[in-house]
Scaffold this motif. Structure first.
Motif, PDB file in Angstrom:
ATOM      1  N   GLN A  45     -13.271  10.439 -16.012  1.00  0.00           N
ATOM      2  CA  GLN A  45     -11.908   9.927 -15.872  1.00  0.00           C
ATOM      3  C   GLN A  45     -11.301  10.367 -14.551  1.00  0.00           C
ATOM      4  O   GLN A  45     -10.650   9.588 -13.856  1.00  0.00           O
ATOM      5  N   GLU A  46     -11.512  11.635 -14.223  1.00  0.00           N
ATOM      6  CA  GLU A  46     -10.985  12.154 -12.961  1.00  0.00           C
ATOM      7  C   GLU A  46     -11.607  11.424 -11.769  1.00  0.00           C
ATOM      8  O   GLU A  46     -10.907  11.052 -10.821  1.00  0.00           O
ATOM      9  N   LYS A  47     -12.910  11.219 -11.824  1.00  0.00           N
ATOM     10  CA  LYS A  47     -13.616  10.541 -10.728  1.00  0.00           C
ATOM     11  C   LYS A  47     -13.053   9.143 -10.491  1.00  0.00           C
ATOM     12  O   LYS A  47     -12.793   8.748  -9.343  1.00  0.00           O
ATOM     13  N   VAL A  48     -12.847   8.401 -11.571  1.00  0.00           N
ATOM     14  CA  VAL A  48     -12.304   7.052 -11.445  1.00  0.00           C
ATOM     15  C   VAL A  48     -10.858   7.102 -10.954  1.00  0.00           C
ATOM     16  O   VAL A  48     -10.446   6.295 -10.109  1.00  0.00           O
ATOM     17  N   SER A  49     -10.098   8.058 -11.454  1.00  0.00           N
ATOM     18  CA  SER A  49      -8.701   8.187 -11.026  1.00  0.00           C
ATOM     19  C   SER A  49      -8.605   8.446  -9.523  1.00  0.00           C
ATOM     20  O   SER A  49      -7.791   7.832  -8.820  1.00  0.00           O
ATOM     21  N   TYR A  50      -9.431   9.337  -9.015  1.00  0.00           N
ATOM     22  CA  TYR A  50      -9.415   9.627  -7.582  1.00  0.00           C
ATOM     23  C   TYR A  50      -9.851   8.412  -6.768  1.00  0.00           C
ATOM     24  O   TYR A  50      -9.307   8.143  -5.690  1.00  0.00           O
ATOM     25  N   GLN A  51     -10.814   7.669  -7.287  1.00  0.00           N
ATOM     26  CA  GLN A  51     -11.237   6.449  -6.600  1.00  0.00           C
ATOM     27  C   GLN A  51     -10.102   5.426  -6.559  1.00  0.00           C
ATOM     28  O   GLN A  51      -9.885   4.758  -5.541  1.00  0.00           O
ATOM     29  N   LEU A  52      -9.351   5.317  -7.654  1.00  0.00           N
ATOM     30  CA  LEU A  52      -8.214   4.401  -7.693  1.00  0.00           C
ATOM     31  C   LEU A  52      -7.125   4.815  -6.718  1.00  0.00           C
ATOM     32  O   LEU A  52      -6.477   3.967  -6.091  1.00  0.00           O
ATOM     33  N   VAL A  53      -6.890   6.126  -6.586  1.00  0.00           N
ATOM     34  CA  VAL A  53      -5.905   6.629  -5.619  1.00  0.00           C
ATOM     35  C   VAL A  53      -6.305   6.182  -4.209  1.00  0.00           C
ATOM     36  O   VAL A  53      -5.470   5.682  -3.433  1.00  0.00           O
ATOM     37  N   LYS A  54      -7.574   6.345  -3.882  1.00  0.00           N
ATOM     38  CA  LYS A  54      -8.047   5.955  -2.555  1.00  0.00           C
ATOM     39  C   LYS A  54      -7.960   4.449  -2.356  1.00  0.00           C
ATOM     40  O   LYS A  54      -7.596   3.980  -1.265  1.00  0.00           O
ATOM     41  N   MET A  55      -8.284   3.686  -3.391  1.00  0.00           N
ATOM     42  CA  MET A  55      -8.183   2.234  -3.297  1.00  0.00           C
ATOM     43  C   MET A  55      -6.743   1.806  -3.073  1.00  0.00           C
ATOM     44  O   MET A  55      -6.455   0.995  -2.176  1.00  0.00           O
ATOM     45  N   TYR A  56      -5.838   2.340  -3.886  1.00  0.00           N
ATOM     46  CA  TYR A  56      -4.428   1.966  -3.776  1.00  0.00           C
ATOM     47  C   TYR A  56      -3.874   2.348  -2.407  1.00  0.00           C
ATOM     48  O   TYR A  56      -3.140   1.576  -1.782  1.00  0.00           O
ATOM     49  N   ASP A  57      -4.255   3.512  -1.917  1.00  0.00           N
ATOM     50  CA  ASP A  57      -3.802   3.968  -0.607  1.00  0.00           C
ATOM     51  C   ASP A  57      -4.302   3.025   0.485  1.00  0.00           C
ATOM     52  O   ASP A  57      -3.555   2.633   1.383  1.00  0.00           O
ATOM     53  N   SER A  58      -5.572   2.636   0.386  1.00  0.00           N
ATOM     54  CA  SER A  58      -6.144   1.717   1.371  1.00  0.00           C
ATOM     55  C   SER A  58      -5.475   0.351   1.309  1.00  0.00           C
ATOM     56  O   SER A  58      -5.152  -0.243   2.346  1.00  0.00           O
ATOM     57  N   PHE A  59      -5.239  -0.141   0.109  1.00  0.00           N
ATOM     58  CA  PHE A  59      -4.618  -1.457  -0.047  1.00  0.00           C
ATOM     59  C   PHE A  59      -3.206  -1.481   0.538  1.00  0.00           C
ATOM     60  O   PHE A  59      -2.815  -2.445   1.200  1.00  0.00           O
ATOM     61  N   THR A  60      -2.440  -0.425   0.273  1.00  0.00           N
ATOM     62  CA  THR A  60      -1.058  -0.394   0.774  1.00  0.00           C
ATOM     63  C   THR A  60      -1.020  -0.232   2.289  1.00  0.00           C
ATOM     64  O   THR A  60      -0.156  -0.807   2.959  1.00  0.00           O
ATOM     65  N   LYS A  61      -1.952   0.504   2.854  1.00  0.00           N
ATOM     66  CA  LYS A  61      -1.987   0.694   4.310  1.00  0.00           C
ATOM     67  C   LYS A  61      -2.357  -0.600   5.029  1.00  0.00           C
ATOM     68  O   LYS A  61      -1.961  -0.809   6.177  1.00  0.00           O
ATOM     69  N   ASN A  62      -3.123  -1.455   4.370  1.00  0.00           N
ATOM     70  CA  ASN A  62      -3.505  -2.725   4.983  1.00  0.00           C
ATOM     71  C   ASN A  62      -2.353  -3.718   5.058  1.00  0.00           C
ATOM     72  O   ASN A  62      -2.439  -4.738   5.756  1.00  0.00           O
ATOM     73  N   ASN A  63      -1.283  -3.437   4.302  1.00  0.00           N
ATOM     74  CA  ASN A  63      -0.077  -4.274   4.324  1.00  0.00           C
ATOM     75  C   ASN A  63      -0.364  -5.738   4.004  1.00  0.00           C
ATOM     76  O   ASN A  63       0.284  -6.638   4.531  1.00  0.00           O
ATOM     77  N   LYS A  64      -1.349  -5.971   3.158  1.00  0.00           N
ATOM     78  CA  LYS A  64      -1.691  -7.347   2.795  1.00  0.00           C
ATOM     79  C   LYS A  64      -1.165  -7.736   1.414  1.00  0.00           C
ATOM     80  O   LYS A  64      -1.256  -8.900   1.030  1.00  0.00           O
ATOM     81  N   MET A  65      -0.631  -6.785   0.672  1.00  0.00           N
ATOM     82  CA  MET A  65      -0.168  -7.083  -0.683  1.00  0.00           C
ATOM     83  C   MET A  65       1.263  -7.590  -0.683  1.00  0.00           C
ATOM     84  O   MET A  65       2.129  -7.028  -0.009  1.00  0.00           O
ATOM     85  N   LEU A  66       1.489  -8.635  -1.451  1.00  0.00           N
ATOM     86  CA  LEU A  66       2.845  -9.101  -1.692  1.00  0.00           C
ATOM     87  C   LEU A  66       3.492  -8.218  -2.753  1.00  0.00           C
ATOM     88  O   LEU A  66       2.787  -7.586  -3.554  1.00  0.00           O
ATOM     89  N   PRO A  67       4.837  -8.126  -2.793  1.00  0.00           N
ATOM     90  CA  PRO A  67       5.502  -7.215  -3.733  1.00  0.00           C
ATOM     91  C   PRO A  67       5.071  -7.392  -5.183  1.00  0.00           C
ATOM     92  O   PRO A  67       4.824  -6.410  -5.891  1.00  0.00           O
TER      93      PRO A  67
END
Length: 332
Positions: free
Chosen positions: A226-248
């Motif tokens: 669970q921890e491993k997946v959670s940390y992977q999701l944190v990194k994914m979300y961080d990468s997605f938001t930094k790319n500024n490609k997501m609509l609100p």
């Protein structure tokens, strides 16, 4: 080209796989449906059941044996081999409503949306519960993330996605780990632009059985996963938001999916002794902050996580008592 590929994650599921595959076995969909039975190194009679359906309808059912690599590896193999325009994952202990599947495939033939969403039913040993996570949408109408649609979150049971979209974005899911379905659905929501919803209770999600990875005893045993997946999701979300490609609206849907997984890990800690629960929660939260301050701060919008963090985790003992009462009453 087939209309739909269903990738079945199959590991030691001899007791449930026949029901799963029987739910796809309808001559009306043989020409339009591909079912990839991905045997993840099973040691029981999973292969015999899979081959039985391959013999019944070889144009539809395909048995794919592989070395054990976890749930994520079956999704990765399915994405690699799929020939359908659309791709869906069904676990080998779940099934679909056959009549809804027939209608769904017929509807898919005229679709070109990136994401196609449906409803699902939670199937407990003594009851069932219909779940609808999509609001303010007109069935069969195509929307984009710019529209004012209300998707509470995206889960494996609701999701069907264009196969070539997954391949074009090199989507790859963590292997040798449970709980990775949330990675898959988060990726699907991120790479998509258009969405269509059909009001069909298609997926039957089995719950309430002691042998499942989502059973509380198994979640405690597999907390590191669970921890491993959670940390992977944190990194994914961080990468997605930094790319500024997501609509609100897209960001909100992905965040709701992401925060639920983080909250689930924290709730598992509450099943431990008080001292261990507090220590593990603080370490987990500290690691989230280290990986992504933006993700850490965004998670304060979740009421449960904000409560856990309050007063340097001083509310954790109360949350622990309340959660044990909840689990005893509702079982999840």
């Amino acid at each position: 080209m087939k209309t739909l590929t269903i990738s079945v994650a199959a590991y030691n599921v001899e007791s449930t796989l026949d029901k799963t595959l029987a739910s796809f076995n309808d001559p009306r969909v043989y020409d339009d449906l591909e079912v990839l039975i991905i045997d993840d190194g099973s040691k029981d009679n999973t292969n015999q059941i899979a081959k039985k359906y391959e013999n019944i309808a070889p144009q539809t059912f395909k048995y794919i044996p592989k070395k054990n690599g976890g749930h994520g590896s079956t999704i990765n193999k399915g994405m690699e081999l799929a020939t359908g325009k659309y791709f869906k994952v069904v676990d080998g202990d779940d099934w679909v409503d056959t009549s809804s599947l027939v209608k769904f495939i017929e509807d898919l033939k005229s679709q070109d949306s990136d994401l196609v969403l449906t409803d699902f039913t939670e199937m407990y040993p003594d009851q069932s519960k219909n779940i609808n996570l999509i609001k303010n949408v007109e069935p069969a109408k195509e929307y984009t993330w710019k529209d004012k649609i209300d998707i509470k979150r995206v889960v494996l049971h609701t999701l069907t996605v264009k196969t070539n979209l997954l391949r074009k974005n090199n989507v790859h899911i963590t292997e040798n780990c449970f709980y990775v379905d949330v990675e898959f659905v988060t990726w699907a929501a991120y790479v998509s632009q258009t969405i269509t919803y059909f009001d069909l209770y298609l997926y039957k999600y089995r719950l309430g059985e002691a042998d499942q990875s989502v059973a509380k005893a198994n979640m405690l045993k597999n907390i590191k996963m669970q921890e491993k997946v959670s940390y992977q999701l944190v990194k994914m979300y961080d990468s997605f938001t930094k790319n500024n490609k997501m609509l609100p609206n897209q960001e909100e849907t992905i965040f709701n999916t992401f925060r639920r997984s983080i909250g689930s890990t924290m709730r598992t800690y509450l099943l431990m002794s008080l001292g261990e629960a507090k220590s593990r929660t603080k370490t987990f939260d500290k690691n989230i902050k280290r990986l992504s301050l933006a993700s850490y701060q965004r998670l304060n919008n979740d009421n449960f996580i904000r409560l856990i963090r309050k007063g340097n985790y001083s509310m954790l003992p109360l949350a622990k008592v309340m959660y044990r009462i909840w689990v005893k009453k509702y079982g999840y």
